[in-house]
Design a protein around this motif. Structure first.
Motif, PDB file in Angstrom:
ATOM      1  N   CYS A  29      24.636 113.686 -82.388  1.00 24.08           N
ATOM      2  CA  CYS A  29      24.752 112.619 -81.344  1.00 24.08           C
ATOM      3  C   CYS A  29      25.622 112.895 -80.171  1.00 24.08           C
ATOM      4  CB  CYS A  29      24.781 111.231 -82.030  1.00 24.08           C
ATOM      5  SG  CYS A  29      23.588 110.586 -83.215  1.00 24.08           S
ATOM      6  N   ALA A  30      25.357 112.268 -79.158  1.00 24.51           N
ATOM      7  CA  ALA A  30      26.336 112.135 -77.785  1.00 24.51           C
ATOM      8  C   ALA A  30      25.936 111.152 -77.229  1.00 24.51           C
ATOM      9  CB  ALA A  30      26.043 113.284 -76.882  1.00 24.51           C
ATOM     10  N   ASP A  31      27.075 110.243 -76.673  1.00 22.43           N
ATOM     11  CA  ASP A  31      26.860 109.023 -76.253  1.00 22.43           C
ATOM     12  C   ASP A  31      27.185 108.878 -74.560  1.00 22.43           C
ATOM     13  OD1 ASP A  31      29.642 109.157 -76.021  1.00 22.43           O
ATOM     14  OD2 ASP A  31      30.002 107.450 -77.622  1.00 22.43           O
ATOM     15  N   ASN A  32      27.418 110.206 -74.064  1.00 22.89           N
ATOM     16  CA  ASN A  32      27.531 110.295 -72.725  1.00 22.89           C
ATOM     17  C   ASN A  32      27.108 111.592 -72.150  1.00 22.89           C
ATOM     18  OD1 ASN A  32      29.846 112.262 -72.245  1.00 22.89           O
ATOM     19  ND2 ASN A  32      30.561 110.995 -73.491  1.00 22.89           N
ATOM     20  N   GLY A  33      26.581 111.691 -70.744  1.00 23.49           N
ATOM     21  CA  GLY A  33      25.993 112.931 -70.318  1.00 23.49           C
ATOM     22  C   GLY A  33      27.047 114.014 -70.514  1.00 23.49           C
ATOM     23  N   ALA A  34      28.436 113.804 -69.998  1.00 25.87           N
ATOM     24  CA  ALA A  34      29.110 115.159 -70.169  1.00 25.87           C
ATOM     25  C   ALA A  34      29.146 115.779 -71.323  1.00 25.87           C
ATOM     26  CB  ALA A  34      30.465 114.831 -69.661  1.00 25.87           C
ATOM     27  N   LEU A  60      19.155 112.912 -65.977  1.00 22.25           N
ATOM     28  CA  LEU A  60      18.433 113.862 -65.126  1.00 22.25           C
ATOM     29  C   LEU A  60      19.226 115.074 -64.920  1.00 22.25           C
ATOM     30  CD1 LEU A  60      16.254 111.530 -62.869  1.00 22.25           C
ATOM     31  CD2 LEU A  60      15.476 113.029 -64.689  1.00 22.25           C
ATOM     32  N   GLU A  61      20.540 114.859 -64.554  1.00 21.80           N
ATOM     33  CA  GLU A  61      21.384 115.976 -64.055  1.00 21.80           C
ATOM     34  C   GLU A  61      21.765 116.762 -65.368  1.00 21.80           C
ATOM     35  OE1 GLU A  61      24.098 118.636 -62.112  1.00 21.80           O
ATOM     36  OE2 GLU A  61      22.394 117.043 -61.507  1.00 21.80           O
ATOM     37  N   LEU A  66      20.434 121.918 -68.169  1.00 24.69           N
ATOM     38  CA  LEU A  66      19.756 122.619 -69.128  1.00 24.69           C
ATOM     39  C   LEU A  66      18.770 123.741 -68.466  1.00 24.69           C
ATOM     40  CD1 LEU A  66      19.287 122.998 -72.349  1.00 24.69           C
ATOM     41  CD2 LEU A  66      17.635 121.264 -72.091  1.00 24.69           C
ATOM     42  N   ARG A  67      17.790 123.351 -67.874  1.00 20.20           N
ATOM     43  CA  ARG A  67      16.952 124.103 -67.359  1.00 20.20           C
ATOM     44  C   ARG A  67      17.341 125.052 -66.313  1.00 20.20           C
ATOM     45  NH1 ARG A  67      14.398 122.522 -71.169  1.00 20.20           N
ATOM     46  NH2 ARG A  67      12.609 121.075 -71.580  1.00 20.20           N
ATOM     47  N   ALA A  68      18.336 124.929 -65.676  1.00 16.31           N
ATOM     48  CA  ALA A  68      18.808 126.000 -64.802  1.00 16.31           C
ATOM     49  C   ALA A  68      19.754 127.101 -65.494  1.00 16.31           C
ATOM     50  CB  ALA A  68      19.864 125.449 -63.676  1.00 16.31           C
ATOM     51  N   ARG A  69      20.041 126.889 -66.897  1.00 11.81           N
ATOM     52  CA  ARG A  69      20.612 127.789 -67.542  1.00 11.81           C
ATOM     53  C   ARG A  69      19.895 128.857 -67.947  1.00 11.81           C
ATOM     54  NH1 ARG A  69      23.022 123.317 -70.342  1.00 11.81           N
ATOM     55  NH2 ARG A  69      25.063 122.877 -69.570  1.00 11.81           N
ATOM     56  N   GLY A  70      18.424 128.888 -68.037  1.00 15.29           N
ATOM     57  CA  GLY A  70      17.443 129.787 -68.471  1.00 15.29           C
ATOM     58  C   GLY A  70      17.683 129.895 -69.955  1.00 15.29           C
ATOM     59  N   GLY A  71      17.158 131.317 -70.278  1.00 19.65           N
ATOM     60  CA  GLY A  71      17.333 131.842 -71.537  1.00 19.65           C
ATOM     61  C   GLY A  71      16.706 130.905 -72.654  1.00 19.65           C
ATOM     62  N   ASN A  95       9.139 116.283 -63.459  1.00 25.04           N
ATOM     63  CA  ASN A  95       9.232 117.474 -62.430  1.00 25.04           C
ATOM     64  C   ASN A  95      10.758 118.222 -62.868  1.00 25.04           C
ATOM     65  OD1 ASN A  95       6.796 117.001 -61.197  1.00 25.04           O
ATOM     66  ND2 ASN A  95       7.678 115.808 -59.458  1.00 25.04           N
ATOM     67  N   GLN A  96      11.909 117.674 -63.363  1.00 28.91           N
ATOM     68  CA  GLN A  96      12.760 118.119 -63.621  1.00 28.91           C
ATOM     69  C   GLN A  96      12.698 119.143 -64.795  1.00 28.91           C
ATOM     70  OE1 GLN A  96      15.567 118.389 -62.071  1.00 28.91           O
ATOM     71  NE2 GLN A  96      16.153 116.750 -61.004  1.00 28.91           N
ATOM     72  N   GLY A  97      11.777 119.016 -65.550  1.00 22.33           N
ATOM     73  CA  GLY A  97      11.565 120.064 -66.603  1.00 22.33           C
ATOM     74  C   GLY A  97      11.455 119.059 -68.273  1.00 22.33           C
ATOM     75  N   ALA A  98      11.157 117.924 -68.139  1.00 26.83           N
ATOM     76  CA  ALA A  98      11.004 117.314 -69.447  1.00 26.83           C
ATOM     77  C   ALA A  98       9.723 117.402 -69.854  1.00 26.83           C
ATOM     78  CB  ALA A  98      11.215 115.541 -69.234  1.00 26.83           C
TER      79      ALA A  98
END
Length: 230
Positions: A29-34, A60-61, A66-71, A95-98
Motif C-alpha cells: 500500500c501507498a497513501d500518497n502519489g510520491a 494521473l501524474e 509509469l507509462r513514460a518509463r517504458g519496458g 488516454n493516459q494509459g489506464a
C-alpha cells in the motif's frame, strides 16, 4: 500475485487490502502519489489500483510517469479507482494509459472481477486453468484443486504454488518467489521461502499417479512438475 494499492483514505485502504489478501493476493500500500511513484520505479507489480486524488502527487501524474518509463514496468496494468467519475476524468485517465476505470462508490464483487480480469490479461491470457498432473489452478476462481478436490492452502502457500504452477516446467528463483509472496513491509527474510516450499510439498504428497512435486535445483530455484518426472 503482488499488487500495489494506492489510496489515501486509510479506512478504505485497510478494508480493500484485507479483501484482496483474502483473494490470495500479496498487497502493498501507498497513501500518497510520491511514494507510489517511487515504488513503481523500483518494484515489479502484477497490477496497480490507483486513486486519482492523492497528496504529494496526483494519480494521473503517477500514471503518466509509469507509462513514460517504458519496458516491462511501464506496461503494468492499472485500474483507476476514484470518486472523480465524470466522463472527462474517465477519458483523461484512459488516454493516459489506464487499463480500467471504476468510480466510487463501488461494489467489492465488481472490483474483484475487474482485478481478476486484468491479472489474467497481464499473464497474456495464456490459460484460464493451469495444470500439473492432477493439480490445477483456475485463474477465474483463483482456487487450486488436487485430484478433483479443493486444496486447502494458507495465503502464502497459495502464493508460492501459484507462482510455480503458472511457470510449470520452468525453474523459479528463490528471490523471484520471495518477491511475489512477501510485501516490502513483511518481517521476513529469503530463507522463509524454504519453510513454505516444505509446507506445500507436504500437501502435494501422494502415492497416486499424477501427483505434483516441487524439485529443488541447486543454485537455480524451484521447479513444479509431475512427480514421475522429478
Amino acid at each position: 500475485m503482488r499488487i500495489l494499492l494506492v489510496e489515501d483514505q486509510m479506512e478504505l485502504q485497510h478494508w480493500l487490502a484485507k479483501a484482496l489478501r483474502e483473494s490470495h493476493l500479496t498487497v502493498e500500500c501507498a497513501d500518497n502519489g510520491a511514494d507510489a511513484d517511487a515504488l513503481l520505479h523500483t518494484q515489479d507489480y502484477a497490477l496497480v489500483i490507483l486513486d486519482l486524488t492523492l497528496p504529494k502527487m496526483d494519480g494521473l501524474e503517477v500514471l503518466r510517469r509509469l507509462r513514460a518509463r517504458g519496458g516491462a514496468r511501464g506496461k503494468t496494468p492499472v485500474l483507476i479507482l476514484t470518486a472523480r467519475g465524470g466522463l472527462d476524468e474517465r477519458v483523461q485517465g484512459l488516454n493516459q494509459g489506464a487499463d480500467d476505470y471504476l468510480a466510487k462508490p463501488f461494489e467489492l464483487v465488481e472490483l474483484e472481477a475487474r482485478v481478476k480480469a486484468l491479472l489474467r490479461r497481464g499473464m497474456g491470457n495464456e490459460a484460464l486453468v493451469y495444470r500439473c498432473g492432477e493439480l490445477s489452478f483456475d485463474t477465474v476462481t483463483r482456487m487450486f484443486s488436487y485430484y478433483g478436490s479443493p486444496l486447502a492452502l494458507t495465503p502464502r502457500e497459495h502464493a508460492v504454488l501459484e507462482a510455480l504452477i503458472t511457470r510449470s516446467g520452468r525453474a523459479v528463483a528463490k528471490e523471484k518467489l520471495f518477491g511475489e509472496v512477501f510485501a516490502l513491509d513483511d518481517d521476513a527474510n529469503l530463507d522463509a521461502i524454504e519453510l513454505y516450499i516444505h509446507r506445500v510439498r507436504k500437501k502435494l504428497e501422494s502415492g497416486q499417479p499424477g501427483a505434483a512435486a516441487i524439485a529443488t535445483l541447486r543454485g537455480i530455484g524451484y521447479l513444479l512438475q509431475p512427480r514421475d518426472q522429478t
